[in-house]
Design an enzyme around this catalytic site. Structure first.
Site, PDB file in Angstrom:
ATOM      1  N   TRP A 101       0.995  -1.244   0.190  1.00  0.00           N
ATOM      2  CA  TRP A 101       0.191   0.113  -0.143  1.00  0.00           C
ATOM      3  C   TRP A 101       0.663   1.144  -0.078  1.00  0.00           C
ATOM      4  O   TRP A 101       0.531   2.426  -0.781  1.00  0.00           O
ATOM      5  CB  TRP A 101      -0.971   0.309   0.882  1.00  0.00           C
ATOM      6  CG  TRP A 101      -2.124  -0.954   0.808  1.00  0.00           C
ATOM      7  CD1 TRP A 101      -1.780  -2.125   1.761  1.00  0.00           C
ATOM      8  CD2 TRP A 101      -2.987  -1.418  -0.036  1.00  0.00           C
ATOM      9  NE1 TRP A 101      -2.567  -3.278   1.279  1.00  0.00           N
ATOM     10  CE2 TRP A 101      -3.362  -2.405   0.050  1.00  0.00           C
ATOM     11  CE3 TRP A 101      -3.123  -0.606  -1.249  1.00  0.00           C
ATOM     12  CZ2 TRP A 101      -4.419  -3.225  -0.351  1.00  0.00           C
ATOM     13  CZ3 TRP A 101      -4.390  -1.427  -1.924  1.00  0.00           C
ATOM     14  CH2 TRP A 101      -5.045  -2.709  -1.985  1.00  0.00           C
ATOM     15  N   ASP A 171      -0.941   7.108   6.236  1.00  0.00           N
ATOM     16  CA  ASP A 171      -1.914   6.444   6.032  1.00  0.00           C
ATOM     17  C   ASP A 171      -2.549   5.266   7.114  1.00  0.00           C
ATOM     18  O   ASP A 171      -1.416   4.409   7.803  1.00  0.00           O
ATOM     19  CB  ASP A 171      -1.320   5.468   4.368  1.00  0.00           C
ATOM     20  CG  ASP A 171      -2.689   4.268   4.416  1.00  0.00           C
ATOM     21  OD1 ASP A 171      -3.407   3.707   5.207  1.00  0.00           O
ATOM     22  OD2 ASP A 171      -2.852   3.482   3.801  1.00  0.00           O
ATOM     23  N   LYS A 195     -11.831  -1.133   8.002  1.00  0.00           N
ATOM     24  CA  LYS A 195     -11.524  -2.127   9.020  1.00  0.00           C
ATOM     25  C   LYS A 195     -11.554  -2.547   9.819  1.00  0.00           C
ATOM     26  O   LYS A 195     -11.842  -3.332  10.683  1.00  0.00           O
ATOM     27  CB  LYS A 195      -9.533  -1.666   8.541  1.00  0.00           C
ATOM     28  CG  LYS A 195      -8.901  -2.805   7.024  1.00  0.00           C
ATOM     29  CD  LYS A 195      -7.882  -1.293   6.524  1.00  0.00           C
ATOM     30  CE  LYS A 195      -7.859  -2.212   5.236  1.00  0.00           C
ATOM     31  NZ  LYS A 195      -7.735  -3.131   4.512  1.00  0.00           N
TER      32      LYS A 195
HETATM   33  N1  PMP Z   1      -4.232   1.464   2.366  1.00  0.00           N
HETATM   34  C1  PMP Z   1      -4.170   0.236   3.186  1.00  0.00           C
HETATM   35  C2  PMP Z   1      -3.580   0.130   4.801  1.00  0.00           C
HETATM   36  C3  PMP Z   1      -4.639  -0.611   3.416  1.00  0.00           C
HETATM   37  O1  PMP Z   1      -5.023  -1.941   3.791  1.00  0.00           O
HETATM   38  C4  PMP Z   1      -5.512  -0.341   1.877  1.00  0.00           C
HETATM   39  C5  PMP Z   1      -7.123  -2.125   1.494  1.00  0.00           C
HETATM   40  N2  PMP Z   1      -6.687  -3.304   2.207  1.00  0.00           N
HETATM   41  C6  PMP Z   1      -5.405  -0.064   1.240  1.00  0.00           C
HETATM   42  C7  PMP Z   1      -4.517   1.981   1.446  1.00  0.00           C
HETATM   43  C8  PMP Z   1      -6.280   0.788  -0.212  1.00  0.00           C
HETATM   44  O2  PMP Z   1      -7.428   0.865  -0.028  1.00  0.00           O
HETATM   45  P1  PMP Z   1      -9.186   0.787  -0.681  1.00  0.00           P
HETATM   46  O3  PMP Z   1      -9.360  -0.546  -1.181  1.00  0.00           O
HETATM   47  O4  PMP Z   1      -9.955   1.555   0.162  1.00  0.00           O
HETATM   48  O5  PMP Z   1      -8.708   1.576  -1.914  1.00  0.00           O
END
Ligand code: PMP
Length: 360
Positions: A101, A171, A195
């Site tokens: 990510w 993030d 989450k």
């Molecule tokens: N950042 C983190 C730490 C994640 O775990 C995730 C999704 N698992 C995302 C960003 C991306 O999120 P989205 O699927 O809502 O685009």
């Protein structure tokens, strides 16, 4: 009704109390004769929901007045673009790459300026957090970016990086509200809520007010400017009303549990049940260096792919759902967010102990 123990990384388990309350209010929200899903986002009813959600979040996290709270759409991945589009006035930023990510955020930001990875843990499959005490942060960098809890690899920063005076953007999607944070250490915190907090499709962004561009950004779509939503109190267009409503309920639930310090204590005790077992197991082992272990996502392996698959299958049959590791890394991962009860983890450990006896 039977509910499973759901170890999904997201969308993930939510507090049962919240789901029950939402179910009770589904057809008639507090006597107004309609569901929150059917309500105008400009109505007094909904304004109250939005305002209370923001007030409860501010209270829980101790968000200072000079930070805006925005409820945004587009999921976490849209923030990978919105952050550099809005927070990079000098066109440069430094990223710490600790997982997929963070890497996706880094790659996306490269579309918009001079963006550099100043540290990475990719050399060891992202199984640790790099030493961030003296990084080559560039003089012209507008911010330093981290993914604070790495959902796929199960690592977490235990100490924030030394950004050498630059703004920190984090993030926090997979550790959001799992423990207290000192908001003032950040320029911006953002988290996809699916989450620890609510239904997918909603992002909470907490941004220091002076970092939000004062003028409209030329060439940047209106919806991708923080200014747009900050000026409109997250109501520039129709927001994810139902998502905000559920998040609001989870914020209240967290307050009832005693707030974020109490959650941290609980999460530490919960995670210890699984980590302690993994540390003495002869079959399963954790994949992360001890000092960087996440309290939220716990990856583990047997070292044998077929046996991993057999375990995931047997666990599912026994009522433990979503234990398969991320499709890119394999093995297993138990996500044990705020709403996962300790009994769920204890039951999993009992099941693993049993499985181990049969397979050693
Ligand atoms: N950042 C983190 C730490 C994640 O775990 C995730 C999704 N698992 C995302 C960003 C991306 O999120 P989205 O699927 O809502 O685009």
């Amino acid at each position: 009704m039977s509910r499973v123990y759901n170890f999904s990384a997201g969308p993930a388990v939510l507090p049962e109390e919240v789901l029950k309350e939402a179910a009770e209010e589904m057809l008639d929200y507090r006597g107004c004769g309609m569901s929150v899903m059917e309500m105008s986002h400009r109505s007094k009813m909904f304004s109250d929901i939005l305002e209370s959600a923001e007030a409860d979040l501010r209270d829980l996290m101790g968000i200072p007045d000079n930070y805006k709270v925005l409820f945004l759409q587009g999921g976490g991945s849209l923030q990978f673009a919105m952050v550099p589009l809005n927070l990079m006035p000098h066109g440069a930023a430094d990223y710490i790459v600790t997982g997929q990510w963070a890497k996706k955020a880094f790659k996306e930001a490269q579309k918009f300026g001079d963006v550099k990875a100043i540290a990475s843990s990719e050399d060891k499959t992202f199984s640790y957090i790099p030493d961030c005490s003296d990084l080559p942060v560039r003089e012209n960098a507008d911010y330093v970016y981290i993914c604070e809890n790495n959902t796929i690899y199960g690592t977490k920063y235990k100490k924030l990086p030394n950004t050498k005076g630059k703004i920190l953007v984090a993030d926090q999607s997979s550790c959001f509200l799992s423990e207290p944070v000192d908001v003032e250490k950040y320029g911006m915190i953002w988290g996809g809520v699916q989450k620890n907090v609510g239904p997918a499709g909603l992002v909470v962004a907490i941004i220091r007010e002076d970092l939000i561009p004062k003028e409209e950004l030329p060439g940047v779509p209106t919806m991708l400017q923080y200014k747009t939503q900050a000026d409109a109190g997250s109501l520039y267009n129709t927001p994810n009303c139902y998502g905000i409503y559920i998040c609001g309920k989870v914020f209240q639930w967290l307050k009832k549990q005693g707030g974020l310090s109490a959650m941290k204590e609980r999460n530490e005790k919960k995670a210890a049940v699984l980590y302690d077992y993994l540390d003495q197991s002869k079959l399963f082992k954790g994949t992360v260096v001890k000092e960087d272990r996440s309290l939220m996502n716990v990856p583990f392996v047997t070292g044998d792919k077929d046996l991993d698959a057999e375990f995931v299958k047997a666990a599912k049959e026994a009522g433990f759902e979503n234990l398969k590791g991320h499709r890119t890394v394999g093995g297993m991962r138990a996500s044990i967010y705020n709403a996962m009860p300790k009994e769920g983890i204890q039951a999993l450990v009992e099941f693993m102990t049993d499985f181990e006896k049969k397979h050693l």
